[in-house]
Design an enzyme around this catalytic site. Structure first.
Site, PDB file in Angstrom:
ATOM      1  N   GLY A   1      -0.773 -10.519  -7.133  1.00 50.17           N
ATOM      2  CA  GLY A   1      -2.093 -10.542  -7.761  1.00 50.17           C
ATOM      3  C   GLY A   1      -2.470  -9.168  -8.275  1.00 50.17           C
ATOM      4  O   GLY A   1      -2.016  -8.153  -7.745  1.00 50.17           O
TER       5      GLY A   1
ATOM      6  N   GLN B   1      -7.917  -2.505 -10.993  1.00 49.48           N
ATOM      7  CA  GLN B   1      -6.775  -1.730 -10.496  1.00 49.48           C
ATOM      8  C   GLN B   1      -6.044  -0.980 -11.610  1.00 49.48           C
ATOM      9  O   GLN B   1      -5.281  -0.058 -11.325  1.00 49.48           O
ATOM     10  CB  GLN B   1      -5.785  -2.647  -9.771  1.00 49.48           C
ATOM     11  CG  GLN B   1      -6.332  -3.205  -8.476  1.00 49.48           C
ATOM     12  CD  GLN B   1      -5.337  -4.161  -7.851  1.00 49.48           C
ATOM     13  OE1 GLN B   1      -5.334  -5.349  -8.173  1.00 49.48           O
ATOM     14  NE2 GLN B   1      -4.485  -3.660  -6.979  1.00 49.48           N
TER      15      GLN B   1
ATOM     16  N   CYS C   1      -1.694  -4.665  -0.766  1.00 52.00           N
ATOM     17  CA  CYS C   1      -2.338  -4.473  -2.067  1.00 52.00           C
ATOM     18  C   CYS C   1      -1.527  -3.455  -2.861  1.00 52.00           C
ATOM     19  O   CYS C   1      -1.095  -2.445  -2.306  1.00 52.00           O
ATOM     20  CB  CYS C   1      -3.758  -3.961  -1.848  1.00 52.00           C
ATOM     21  SG  CYS C   1      -4.660  -3.649  -3.369  1.00 52.00           S
ATOM     22  N   LEU C   2      -1.349  -3.704  -4.150  1.00 54.11           N
ATOM     23  CA  LEU C   2      -0.591  -2.759  -4.982  1.00 54.11           C
ATOM     24  C   LEU C   2      -1.282  -1.407  -5.076  1.00 54.11           C
ATOM     25  O   LEU C   2      -0.630  -0.398  -5.346  1.00 54.11           O
ATOM     26  CB  LEU C   2      -0.379  -3.344  -6.391  1.00 54.11           C
ATOM     27  CG  LEU C   2       0.535  -4.573  -6.448  1.00 54.11           C
ATOM     28  CD1 LEU C   2       0.592  -5.129  -7.862  1.00 54.11           C
ATOM     29  CD2 LEU C   2       1.939  -4.237  -5.947  1.00 54.11           C
TER      30      LEU C   2
ATOM     31  N   HIS D   1     -11.781  -6.868  -5.599  1.00 53.59           N
ATOM     32  CA  HIS D   1     -11.461  -5.717  -6.451  1.00 53.59           C
ATOM     33  C   HIS D   1     -12.475  -5.575  -7.583  1.00 53.59           C
ATOM     34  O   HIS D   1     -12.891  -4.466  -7.915  1.00 53.59           O
ATOM     35  CB  HIS D   1     -10.067  -5.887  -7.075  1.00 53.59           C
ATOM     36  CG  HIS D   1      -8.934  -5.428  -6.221  1.00 53.59           C
ATOM     37  ND1 HIS D   1      -8.844  -4.136  -5.745  1.00 53.59           N
ATOM     38  CD2 HIS D   1      -7.825  -6.063  -5.777  1.00 53.59           C
ATOM     39  CE1 HIS D   1      -7.723  -4.014  -5.038  1.00 53.59           C
ATOM     40  NE2 HIS D   1      -7.084  -5.168  -5.036  1.00 53.59           N
TER      41      HIS D   1
ATOM     42  N   HIS E   1      -9.281 -11.752  -2.362  1.00 52.08           N
ATOM     43  CA  HIS E   1      -8.890 -10.332  -2.406  1.00 52.08           C
ATOM     44  C   HIS E   1      -9.109  -9.769  -3.821  1.00 52.08           C
ATOM     45  O   HIS E   1      -9.649  -8.670  -3.988  1.00 52.08           O
ATOM     46  CB  HIS E   1      -7.418 -10.254  -1.968  1.00 52.08           C
ATOM     47  CG  HIS E   1      -6.771  -8.917  -2.070  1.00 52.08           C
ATOM     48  ND1 HIS E   1      -6.210  -8.288  -0.978  1.00 52.08           N
ATOM     49  CD2 HIS E   1      -6.547  -8.098  -3.127  1.00 52.08           C
ATOM     50  CE1 HIS E   1      -5.686  -7.128  -1.373  1.00 52.08           C
ATOM     51  NE2 HIS E   1      -5.874  -6.996  -2.669  1.00 52.08           N
ATOM     52  N   GLU E   2      -8.696 -10.536  -4.837  1.00 50.36           N
ATOM     53  CA  GLU E   2      -8.790 -10.034  -6.220  1.00 50.36           C
ATOM     54  C   GLU E   2     -10.241  -9.976  -6.703  1.00 50.36           C
ATOM     55  O   GLU E   2     -10.623  -9.047  -7.413  1.00 50.36           O
ATOM     56  CB  GLU E   2      -7.942 -10.890  -7.170  1.00 50.36           C
ATOM     57  CG  GLU E   2      -6.447 -10.938  -6.859  1.00 50.36           C
ATOM     58  CD  GLU E   2      -5.793  -9.581  -6.675  1.00 50.36           C
ATOM     59  OE1 GLU E   2      -6.264  -8.591  -7.264  1.00 50.36           O
ATOM     60  OE2 GLU E   2      -4.805  -9.500  -5.912  1.00 50.36           O
TER      61      GLU E   2
END
Ligand code: NI
Length: 166
Positions: free
Chosen positions: A46, A51, A91-92, A137, A133-134
């Site tokens: 994701g 991000q 997470c990235l 962000h 989660h996204e």
């Protein structure tokens, strides 16, 4: 298509709040494609526009094993949620950190697709975790906000050190 740079915690730009996308244009579709390419390359399941330092409410997700089910959510909103479940998240933007986070077990999401059409999707398990989660962000929130201060400070120190070395 182009690979985009993913911001890393504790970059303050990850705390910015994204704004609604008024119209789904070719530029938005191109951004979604670039985000998918960036996410697959990372690799991750994701990615939110926040991000990659774009403050627009756009999220891409693909939880399939063979990268065959790209999902694009524009202006995603959770309209119904049920239960609670603990799931290990990464997470990235927070490399090599994995922590348990409690979130809703199943969620119904409403969003626009890449053609600007409204759709609703019932999600569970990994997809439900991922969408929550996204969306966080887009509101400037990270999964490490849910863990203890001590653990978060440890992760922050490690990443700041790595970023200095690079
Ligand atoms: Ni993330």
């Amino acid at each position: 298509m182009a690979l985009l740079t993913i911001l890393k915690f504790p970059d303050p730009r990850l705390r910015k709040k994204a704004t609604e996308i008024k119209k789904v244009t070719d530029d938005i579709r191109k951004l979604a494609d670039d985000m998918l390419e960036t996410m697959y390359d990372a690799p991750g399941v994701g990615l939110a526009a926040t991000q990659i330092n774009v403050q627009k409410r756009l999220v891409v997700i693909d939880i399939s094993e063979d990268k065959s089910e790209p999902l694009v959510f524009i202006n995603p909103e959770i309209i119904k949620e049920q239960g609670q479940r603990e799931h290990e998240e990464g997470c990235l933007s927070v490399p090599e950190a994995y922590e348990l986070v409690t979130r809703a077990d199943t969620v119904r999401v409403k969003a626009l697709d890449r053609n600007g059409e409204t759709f609703e999707l019932d999600t569970e398990e990994l997809l439900a975790t991922c969408i929550q989660h996204e969306i966080d962000h887009l509101d400037g929130k990270l999964f490490v906000d849910y863990i203890s201060n001590l653990k978060r400070q440890r992760i922050k120190k490690r990443l700041e050190k790595q970023q200095k070395e690079n």
